[in-house]
Each structure stands twice: as structure tokens, then as C-alpha cells.
Write a protein that holds these residues in place. Structure first.
Motif, PDB file in Angstrom:
ATOM      1  N   GLY A   1      24.052 -58.682 -10.266  1.00  0.00           N
ATOM      2  CA  GLY A   1      24.847 -58.009 -11.285  1.00  0.00           C
ATOM      3  C   GLY A   1      24.055 -57.443 -12.436  1.00  0.00           C
ATOM      4  N   THR A   2      22.766 -57.189 -12.211  1.00  0.00           N
ATOM      5  CA  THR A   2      21.924 -56.655 -13.274  1.00  0.00           C
ATOM      6  C   THR A   2      21.074 -55.527 -12.725  1.00  0.00           C
ATOM      7  OG1 THR A   2      20.283 -57.255 -14.963  1.00  0.00           O
ATOM      8  CG2 THR A   2      20.115 -58.367 -12.837  1.00  0.00           C
ATOM      9  N   ARG A   3      20.222 -54.940 -13.573  1.00  0.00           N
ATOM     10  CA  ARG A   3      19.340 -53.851 -13.166  1.00  0.00           C
ATOM     11  C   ARG A   3      17.895 -54.218 -13.451  1.00  0.00           C
ATOM     12  NH1 ARG A   3      22.262 -48.463 -15.664  1.00  0.00           N
ATOM     13  NH2 ARG A   3      23.251 -47.704 -13.754  1.00  0.00           N
ATOM     14  N   LEU A   4      17.018 -53.901 -12.517  1.00  0.00           N
ATOM     15  CA  LEU A   4      15.577 -54.024 -12.731  1.00  0.00           C
ATOM     16  C   LEU A   4      15.102 -52.770 -13.459  1.00  0.00           C
ATOM     17  CD1 LEU A   4      13.111 -55.921 -11.667  1.00  0.00           C
ATOM     18  CD2 LEU A   4      12.647 -53.928 -10.205  1.00  0.00           C
ATOM     19  N   VAL A   5      14.437 -52.953 -14.601  1.00  0.00           N
ATOM     20  CA  VAL A   5      14.028 -51.809 -15.415  1.00  0.00           C
ATOM     21  C   VAL A   5      12.570 -51.978 -15.850  1.00  0.00           C
ATOM     22  CG1 VAL A   5      14.496 -50.456 -17.492  1.00  0.00           C
ATOM     23  CG2 VAL A   5      16.387 -51.486 -16.226  1.00  0.00           C
ATOM     24  N   ALA A   6      11.762 -50.950 -15.565  1.00  0.00           N
ATOM     25  CA  ALA A   6      10.357 -50.935 -15.969  1.00  0.00           C
ATOM     26  C   ALA A   6      10.240 -50.276 -17.341  1.00  0.00           C
ATOM     27  CB  ALA A   6       9.524 -50.177 -14.937  1.00  0.00           C
ATOM     28  N   VAL A   7      10.268 -51.100 -18.372  1.00  0.00           N
ATOM     29  CA  VAL A   7      10.170 -50.625 -19.743  1.00  0.00           C
ATOM     30  C   VAL A   7       9.390 -51.655 -20.547  1.00  0.00           C
ATOM     31  CG1 VAL A   7      12.374 -51.668 -20.428  1.00  0.00           C
ATOM     32  CG2 VAL A   7      11.482 -49.708 -21.711  1.00  0.00           C
TER      33      VAL A   7
END
Length: 383
Positions: free
Chosen positions: A101-107
């Protein structure tokens, strides 16, 4: 501690034995887990890591925050192999994040909010939290760490010395954290600024030898600035775990293509440093205050202005400094067969800008940080 005057005979001999070889490499990437609806950090690391396929779970690690995970490539011999592994790991982690229920984010830094700024349930992380106090409550940040094979420790120390004046350029290329808790920070890499409060993080000192390095670390532990020897967090260091030099100056890159570019340049810098040591060339002795100023400038402006050229002793247009670095490492890039990938990556970066530039363009178009996060999540697996 004494400053280096060049490679010591053991390091020179080791460098000469490695000259013209192609070093191995590996990459560690840290990611945030963000809410698809509001873009805030989600403490879902346990669920995401447990949801990875068994073979890939072995290449993952929990990180300092409940809203972070780290993915680690195996040892690679080519940039093409590293690219394949990076894509494989990002896609698997993104799928596990979606299932949780989440997003993988490269930040590089928390863009909107982290409502649970507590450390992961891990004895070492908990000890760090007790020792360093409120610093630990800063919102999560994510980096990209590149390992290049250098098994000889004396040589690794001298390579680290040689890299010092080059790493602000790498930092500028990788800037990918302009937003912080809902607003533009005014910096291209807020992660770099946020981490300034941690002792033993930043440009590495000059070291005469491996013994000098060990003595310095021991005294820093005795002082309390380092909780223990694992808290060596300098931008370049001999790895405590692997037979490598670890370069850890960069924000996590928004796309795999950016990470591949970064990795190719760092490996070429390490190989060029080995060649220079083999030839008996000395590392520039730049005052620490100027080295820190160069890193601050790189984190502040990215590639959008000037960079401080520490070898010429003047500020110059950022892309001129990048071009000089590429000219310097070109023989190594050719030897590694990395030049085409690096040239393609630099041409794209020159056109599109850094990750920070790209994020700001999305925000200027939409005036919505949630859209920025959504775009970042797409770039993370498709770029």
C-alpha cells in the motif's frame, strides 16, 4: 594527524600491480516509502522487505527509518551488469511496496512529511539514537553508495586522498532533494545540508597511511564524536565490510540511468587515482575549509551555476568542471568500455538537468508536491 605527501611505497607497489585493470563494482541504493495519496513517509519497511521474493530479499536491508529500505547489487564487473541488477532490484522493491500500500521513491530527502521519525527496531540504530539525541529526529534521507574494488588497504587510503577534490562534482551531478517538509529548500541537495549536523560525515581528511587512518578513527571514538568505528561516514572511505573504496557523497538517483552514469564516473575516478598513485603523483593538499565550501556549493547549486574548482583554485561554470573531470578519467572510461554509456548519460543530464532540476520543473508546472512524488515514483522504476 600528518597530511599525506603522496603514495607510500606499499601503496605505489599495489597501484602498479593494479594499473590497467578493470575494478569490480557494487551499488547500494536507499529508497523512501511514500503514501500514494498524500506523499508522506509510510513506516512500511518491514512489510515491504518481507514481501520481496526470497532471492531478492537477500539483497535488501532495513535502514535507519521505518520508511526506508536499501537494495544492494551483487558484485558486478561491467556497467551493463550493474544496470541490469539495479533495474531488477528497483522493480521488485516497487512491486513489494505497492503490495504493502505504499510507493517506492528514489529521492534524497523527505519531500512532504514524516510523522513517525523514530529509528528502526535494531540495537545498533537504537544506540545511535541514544548517543546523538535530537539529530536523529531529522526526517529520513536517502543516498547512493558506490563500491569499487580496492583490496589493499594502504592503497585504499591513498585513493581516498586522491578523490577528495573530485567528489564535489559527483555531488552536484547527483543532486536530487530540493524539497523538504512541503517546501522548496532552496538547495539542490537538501540531504547534504541535513547531514551536516552529523559528526564524522563529510569530506575525508588526508591520511598518511592505514595506521594514521586507524589512529584517527580510534581518537574520534574516544572523543565521542563517533559512537564506534562503524560511524565513519566520510564521503570516501575504505569499506569496513568489503575490499572496496566506498563513495557515499551522492543523493539516491531518480532513475537507473542516472545511477549508471554516476557509477561509471566513480569507477573511472578510482581507476585514475590508482594510475596516478602508480606514477608517484601526489594528492592535492586542499584546506578542509575550502573542501567543505566546495561541497556546500555543489549541494546548493547542483549544476545550475558554478562549482569551486579546487585544483585551479577558482569558481568556474559547473559544466566546464564536469567536462574537465570527464577528460581526466577518459582513459579509464575507455579501458572499462564505459565511455559510450557515460557520454550518453551526460548528454541526457545536460539536456534534462539533475534530479533536483526535474523535480522543480514538475512543481512549477503543477504547483503540487504530490504530483512531484508521483512522477518520482514513475522515474524510480522506468527511468
Amino acid at each position: 594527524m600528518p597530511a599525506t605527501t603522496g603514495g607510500r611505497p606499499p601503496a605505489i607497489a599495489a597501484a602498479q600491480s593494479l594499473a590497467s585493470t578493470v575494478p569490480s563494482l557494487g551499488v547500494e541504493e536507499e529508497f523512501l516509502l511514500l503514501d500514494p495519496a498524500n506523499g508522506e513517509n509510510v513506516p512500511a519497511a518491514v512489510a515491504v522487505l518481507s514481501g520481496l521474493p526470497a532471492g531478492i530479499r537477500e539483497q535488501s536491508r532495513p535502514e535507519f527509518r521505518h520508511s526506508m529500505i536499501e537494495m544492494v547489487t551483487p558484485v558486478c564487473t561491467s556497467l551493463a551488469e550493474a544496470e541490469q541488477q539495479l533495474r531488477r532490484l528497483r522493480r521488485a522493491a516497487a512491486a513489494a511496496a505497492a503490495a504493502a500500500g505504499t510507493r517506492l521513491v528514489a529521492v534524497g530527502a523527505t519531500p512532504i512529511a514524516e510523522r513517525r521519525p523514530t529509528v528502526t527496531d535494531n540495537p545498533r540504530f537504537e544506540a545511535i539514537a541514544r548517543h546523538y539525541g535530537p539529530i536523529v529526529a531529522d526526517p529520513a534521507v536517502c543516498g547512493c553508495h558506490v563500491h569499487v574494488g580496492v583490496a589493499d588497504r594502504e592503497l585504499a587510503i591513498q585513493v581516498s586522498n586522491q578523490l577528495r577534490t573530485r567528489l564535489p562534482v559527483i555531488q552536484a551531478l547527483a543532486a536530487n532533494s530540493p524539497f523538504y517538509v512541503g517546501a522548496d529548500s532552496g538547495h539542490a541537495s537538501w540531504r547534504s545540508m541535513q547531514l551536516e549536523r552529523w559528526p564524522s560525515l563529510g569530506p575525508a581528511p588526508l591520511f598518511e597511511s592505514a595506521d594514521d587512518y586507524a589512529d584517527t578513527v580510534r581518537l574520534m571514538v574516544d572523543s565521542g564524536a563517533m559512537l564506534d568505528a562503524t560511524m565513519v561516514l566520510w564521503y570516501a572511505r575504505p569499506s569496513a565490510t568489503y575490499p572496496t573504496i566506498e563513495v557515499r557523497v551522492a543523493d539516491v538517483c531518480p532513475t537507473v540511468a542516472d545511477t549508471v552514469l554516476l557509477t561509471g564516473l566513480i569507477r573511472a575516478l578510482v581507476a585514475t587515482a590508482i594510475d596516478d598513485i602508480a606514477a608517484g603523483l601526489t594528492a592535492p593538499e586542499v584546506p578542509d575549509v575550502l573542501l567543505r565550501a566546495a561541497h556546500w556549493n555543489a549541494a546548493h547549486r547542483g549544476l545550475g551555476g558554478t562549482l569551486l574548482d579546487l585544483r585551479e583554485g577558482r569558481a568556474r561554470p559547473a559544466w566546464d568542471v564536469v567536462d574537465d573531470l570527464v577528460t581526466t578519467v577518459r582513459p579509464a572510461l575507455l579501458r572499462h568500455a564505459d565511455l559510450p554509456l557515460v557520454e550518453t548519460g551526460l548528454a541526457r543530464l545536460r539536456q534534462e538537468g539533475t534530479g533536483a532540476d526535474r523535480q522543480r520543473r514538475v512543481y512549477e508546472r503543477t504547483n503540487d508536491l504530490r504530483t512531484v512524488v508521483s512522477e518520482l515514483a514513475t522515474w524510480t522504476v522506468q527511468g
